[in-house]
Design a protein around this motif. Sequence first.
Motif, PDB file in Angstrom:
ATOM      1  N   LEU A  41     -10.728 -12.332  50.658  1.00  0.00           N
ATOM      2  CA  LEU A  41     -11.008 -12.496  51.674  1.00  0.00           C
ATOM      3  C   LEU A  41     -10.205 -13.890  52.252  1.00  0.00           C
ATOM      4  N   ASP A  42     -10.754 -13.740  53.736  1.00  0.00           N
ATOM      5  CA  ASP A  42     -10.477 -15.394  53.574  1.00  0.00           C
ATOM      6  C   ASP A  42     -12.447 -15.265  54.262  1.00  0.00           C
ATOM      7  N   LEU A  43     -12.879 -17.037  53.747  1.00  0.00           N
ATOM      8  CA  LEU A  43     -13.830 -17.405  53.793  1.00  0.00           C
ATOM      9  C   LEU A  43     -14.135 -17.784  54.646  1.00  0.00           C
ATOM     10  N   ALA A  44     -13.646 -18.441  56.014  1.00  0.00           N
ATOM     11  CA  ALA A  44     -14.028 -19.352  56.562  1.00  0.00           C
ATOM     12  C   ALA A  44     -14.192 -18.315  57.646  1.00  0.00           C
ATOM     13  N   SER A  45     -13.083 -16.789  57.666  1.00  0.00           N
ATOM     14  CA  SER A  45     -13.290 -15.905  59.316  1.00  0.00           C
ATOM     15  C   SER A  45     -13.570 -15.093  58.716  1.00  0.00           C
ATOM     16  N   GLY A  46     -13.389 -14.396  57.356  1.00  0.00           N
ATOM     17  CA  GLY A  46     -14.479 -13.560  57.054  1.00  0.00           C
ATOM     18  C   GLY A  46     -13.445 -11.944  57.413  1.00  0.00           C
ATOM     19  N   ARG A  47     -12.334 -12.658  57.318  1.00  0.00           N
ATOM     20  CA  ARG A  47     -11.193 -11.320  57.098  1.00  0.00           C
ATOM     21  C   ARG A  47     -10.150 -11.284  56.229  1.00  0.00           C
ATOM     22  N   LEU A  48      -9.625 -10.476  56.898  1.00  0.00           N
ATOM     23  CA  LEU A  48      -8.791 -10.042  55.394  1.00  0.00           C
ATOM     24  C   LEU A  48      -7.512 -11.231  55.465  1.00  0.00           C
ATOM     25  N   PHE A  49      -7.317 -11.707  54.222  1.00  0.00           N
ATOM     26  CA  PHE A  49      -6.134 -13.026  53.753  1.00  0.00           C
ATOM     27  C   PHE A  49      -5.476 -12.170  53.441  1.00  0.00           C
ATOM     28  N   GLY A  50      -5.423 -11.268  52.904  1.00  0.00           N
ATOM     29  CA  GLY A  50      -3.779 -10.822  52.094  1.00  0.00           C
ATOM     30  C   GLY A  50      -4.016  -9.789  51.297  1.00  0.00           C
ATOM     31  N   VAL A  51      -3.513  -9.033  50.846  1.00  0.00           N
ATOM     32  CA  VAL A  51      -3.824  -7.595  49.326  1.00  0.00           C
ATOM     33  C   VAL A  51      -2.843  -8.395  48.032  1.00  0.00           C
ATOM     34  N   GLU A  52      -3.511  -8.018  47.464  1.00  0.00           N
ATOM     35  CA  GLU A  52      -2.682  -8.529  45.915  1.00  0.00           C
ATOM     36  C   GLU A  52      -1.870  -7.189  45.227  1.00  0.00           C
ATOM     37  N   ALA A  53      -0.682  -6.261  44.625  1.00  0.00           N
ATOM     38  CA  ALA A  53      -0.075  -5.658  44.168  1.00  0.00           C
ATOM     39  C   ALA A  53      -0.447  -5.872  42.835  1.00  0.00           C
ATOM     40  N   LEU A  54      -1.235  -4.552  41.962  1.00  0.00           N
ATOM     41  CA  LEU A  54      -1.285  -4.807  40.473  1.00  0.00           C
ATOM     42  C   LEU A  54      -0.831  -3.684  39.798  1.00  0.00           C
ATOM     43  N   LEU A  55      -0.232  -3.349  38.891  1.00  0.00           N
ATOM     44  CA  LEU A  55       0.787  -2.215  38.598  1.00  0.00           C
ATOM     45  C   LEU A  55       0.029  -1.467  37.590  1.00  0.00           C
ATOM     46  N   ARG A  56       0.164  -0.240  38.147  1.00  0.00           N
ATOM     47  CA  ARG A  56      -0.767   1.194  36.642  1.00  0.00           C
ATOM     48  C   ARG A  56      -0.334   1.914  36.249  1.00  0.00           C
ATOM     49  N   TRP A  57      -0.217   2.236  35.362  1.00  0.00           N
ATOM     50  CA  TRP A  57       0.746   3.316  34.406  1.00  0.00           C
ATOM     51  C   TRP A  57      -0.765   4.299  34.085  1.00  0.00           C
ATOM     52  N   GLN A  58      -0.546   5.285  34.566  1.00  0.00           N
ATOM     53  CA  GLN A  58      -0.879   6.674  34.158  1.00  0.00           C
ATOM     54  C   GLN A  58       0.167   7.611  33.544  1.00  0.00           C
ATOM     55  N   HIS A  59      -0.109   7.823  31.929  1.00  0.00           N
ATOM     56  CA  HIS A  59       1.209   8.193  31.252  1.00  0.00           C
ATOM     57  C   HIS A  59       0.309  10.184  31.181  1.00  0.00           C
ATOM     58  N   PRO A  60       1.080  10.993  31.297  1.00  0.00           N
ATOM     59  CA  PRO A  60       0.309  11.959  31.118  1.00  0.00           C
ATOM     60  C   PRO A  60      -0.027  12.295  29.299  1.00  0.00           C
ATOM     61  N   GLU A  61      -0.142  12.264  28.263  1.00  0.00           N
ATOM     62  CA  GLU A  61      -0.370  12.416  27.221  1.00  0.00           C
ATOM     63  C   GLU A  61      -1.087  10.852  27.101  1.00  0.00           C
ATOM     64  N   PHE A  62      -1.439   9.450  26.865  1.00  0.00           N
ATOM     65  CA  PHE A  62      -1.561   8.752  26.948  1.00  0.00           C
ATOM     66  C   PHE A  62      -2.661   8.207  27.554  1.00  0.00           C
ATOM     67  N   GLY A  63      -2.875   8.991  29.011  1.00  0.00           N
ATOM     68  CA  GLY A  63      -3.614   8.177  29.658  1.00  0.00           C
ATOM     69  C   GLY A  63      -3.177   6.915  30.399  1.00  0.00           C
ATOM     70  N   HIS A  64      -4.031   6.583  31.102  1.00  0.00           N
ATOM     71  CA  HIS A  64      -4.851   5.447  31.971  1.00  0.00           C
ATOM     72  C   HIS A  64      -4.112   4.643  30.658  1.00  0.00           C
TER      73      HIS A  64
END
Length: 828
Positions: free
Chosen positions: A594-617
């Motif tokens: 969030l851009d604090l001055a304007s309240g508008r969206l500043f950007g997004v950060e891409a975060l890696l997630r792994w969902q394994h069929p046996e081990f789960g998250h």
Amino acid sequence: MATAAESLSSPHIVVVDDNPDDRLLVTRGLLRQWPGCHVEAVAEPLALEAALRQAPPDLVITDYQLQWGTGLEVFARVRAAWPDCPVVMFTGTGSEEVAVAALQSGLDDYVLKSPRHYAVLPERVRLVLERARDRTRLAAAQAALAASDARLRSVTDQLREVIFQLDAEGCCQLLSRAWTRITGLPVAECIGRPFDTFVHADDRAAALDRYLALMHGGTDLQRSVLRLLRADGSLRWVEVHARPSSDAEGRVNGLAGTLTDITARHQAEAKLRLYATVFERSADAIYVTDADGTIVAVNQAFSRITGYSAAEAEGCTPRLLKSGHQDRAFYEGLWGDLLRSGHWRGEIWDRRRDGSQFPSWLSLAAVHDEAGATTHFIAIQSDLSERKQAEARIHFLSQHDALTGLPNRALLAERIEQALGVARREGGTVAVLHLDLDRFKVVNDSLGPTAADQLLRGMAERLHLSLRIGDTLARQGGDEFLAVARCRGGAAEATQFARRLLGVVSEPLDAGERDLSLTGSIGISLFPDDGGDADTLLKAAGSALHTVKARGGNGYALHTPELAVQAQERLRLETALRGALDAGEFQLHYQPQLDLASGRLFGVEALLRWQHPEFGHIPPQRFIPLAEETGLIVPIGDWVIARACRDLADWGAQGIAPPRVAVNLSARQFAQPQLFARVKALLEASGLPPGRLEVEITESLLMQDPEATVATLRAFVELGVSVSIDDFGTGYSSLSYLRRFPIHTLKIDRSFVIELGHDASDAAIVSAIIAMAHRLGLQVIAEGVETAAQRDFLAAEGCDAIQGYWLARPMPAAACAEWMRGHDAQAA
């Protein structure tokens, strides 16, 4: 006839006339001419037959008109009996036509009867006899010549050499029968043809030069060797001896000589040259002895291998090479086999001229004459020194590491078993240590394989020097080492040994332009507690090592059952991680900024997630370090950038356009030489403008190789990609140091933000970071904002943007799109 005709003094002449007066007149005239002449006059056919049967007359005179026939009939009878006997017709009743017919039939002369002609008849007879004598002599000469020619032809046809004669134009005038044997061409077909048409094209120019030299008096004898073309297209080598031939006036009118087929000799000489070349150029030593064993010839390789020149070796026996390695029985067996079978071969040690000894493979063969007697011995000797060295090298490499020269795992296993045997007999503990250099793969990627290999060699040497007598250090491969040591003090002594090794690892190493300090991780297993054989102990040490690596490295651990379970879990996780990308198990979650001055969206950060069929998250803190260590982070990182770019493009199609997406780059990714090219290619494939991508790197990554980092970051900035420093404040850099790098944004680490309102020192640090960053023209994002109070503090200090649970949790792409759509509506 020939005898009487030779002297012309008493010729035997038969006169055929049925007129007695005419016979008398002719007889008197002949006797006056030749008083010793024998004239036999006949009037009837029977008398003529009788006269012709007795002996060949020297001449017959006949009238033309006879009561029982004509002179032409008489002529026919005479020639039938004696083909060479001359006949003269003497008549008074003939005519001009008769005379012509008589002469055309072969009659020697035709004389009319008259008083005047009676007087000239003897002279005419003398002329006919002289001609007959000349014909006889000519015939005899021709017969003798023909006989001589036949004898010469018989002789020349038996010769293997070709007798030839060429005219002034170089055309064949005479060729003996051997020509056909050599060329396969009939002599008759070759007579009249230019000799050079039978010569190989490559030899014609030289043959012509020699021909001209002979024809123009440059030499009177020429010897040359050339190739002739056979009828079947094959070649024959011939030796030509030629000299000029002259006419009666002495003018050169051609050439004559002999031509000898030397193909067999030429081939034999070629073989001899080949054998001589092989003898001299052979890489193996060759020497020849006579039947008594005296060396009579050596080749160059003999001198090169043994050091003895030909002059020094010839005249000696092979005993000058005797090394003393073989005893008398060996040589007796050698000579026994050689004399019995004619050959011997085997390995032998010999001595060079300088006294050094060398192994060789020796082949001996006996040479026999036609009678079967031994005349010589031939020895062929191959120097086995390099082969033996290579075999020793191969044997060494089969048990040692090629890079460092340390024992490999196979030899170490033998050493472990040896140590276990001693420990079983004498008691005590055997420690097996598995050492891994932390993050060495990043070093390898940054410095390159050559410099990394140099570091490994230096590290191996240091570690080896730190060992005690009896300890063994081996290289497992890559950046891993193994050690085995007898530790009478048990676990305490083993851990002390591990600490000593870690101390050696931490000492700075020369990395070219700078020194480099490394850390290491060690797993320890002990005999008899953790196993009773090499394989079990090595596995146990490996399990302990995996535990140390999972804790972040730079330490050691003794093997325990619990550690074995942890190592097994780590192995299962690594196996699953290797297939996760292809199986589509990764997802990207996005956390808004969030851009604090304007309240508008500043950007997004891409975060890696792994969902394994046996081990789960599986949390990132569990698999990201493992991906970094194994190198899997590189293909995973490429997937993250590509997926993030596609998601932004999809959002744009829905009318949602966050200004930028931030993607983290690991140290392993950043060390890849093709990083910039891959990122650029991924942007081009997605169609996303470079200005909407931001790459995040950590402070520690900046410090690893500043010069290379600056170059890569400048390339990104020139492309339009922005750069941010993640987790700022947790490393060792300073704001002033950051001025060297082309960066746009600092991200304050969550560890400082979470204590805002509770810890004055953290608040002061955050305020200082914001103020100094702004002075450097950098934007500031605070991570981990979870309360409104934290947001208010940061806004008051002038922080540009925030990110954290207060604003939104990380969420999948679809949920993030809905969140951004709702936020935009509220902001509007």
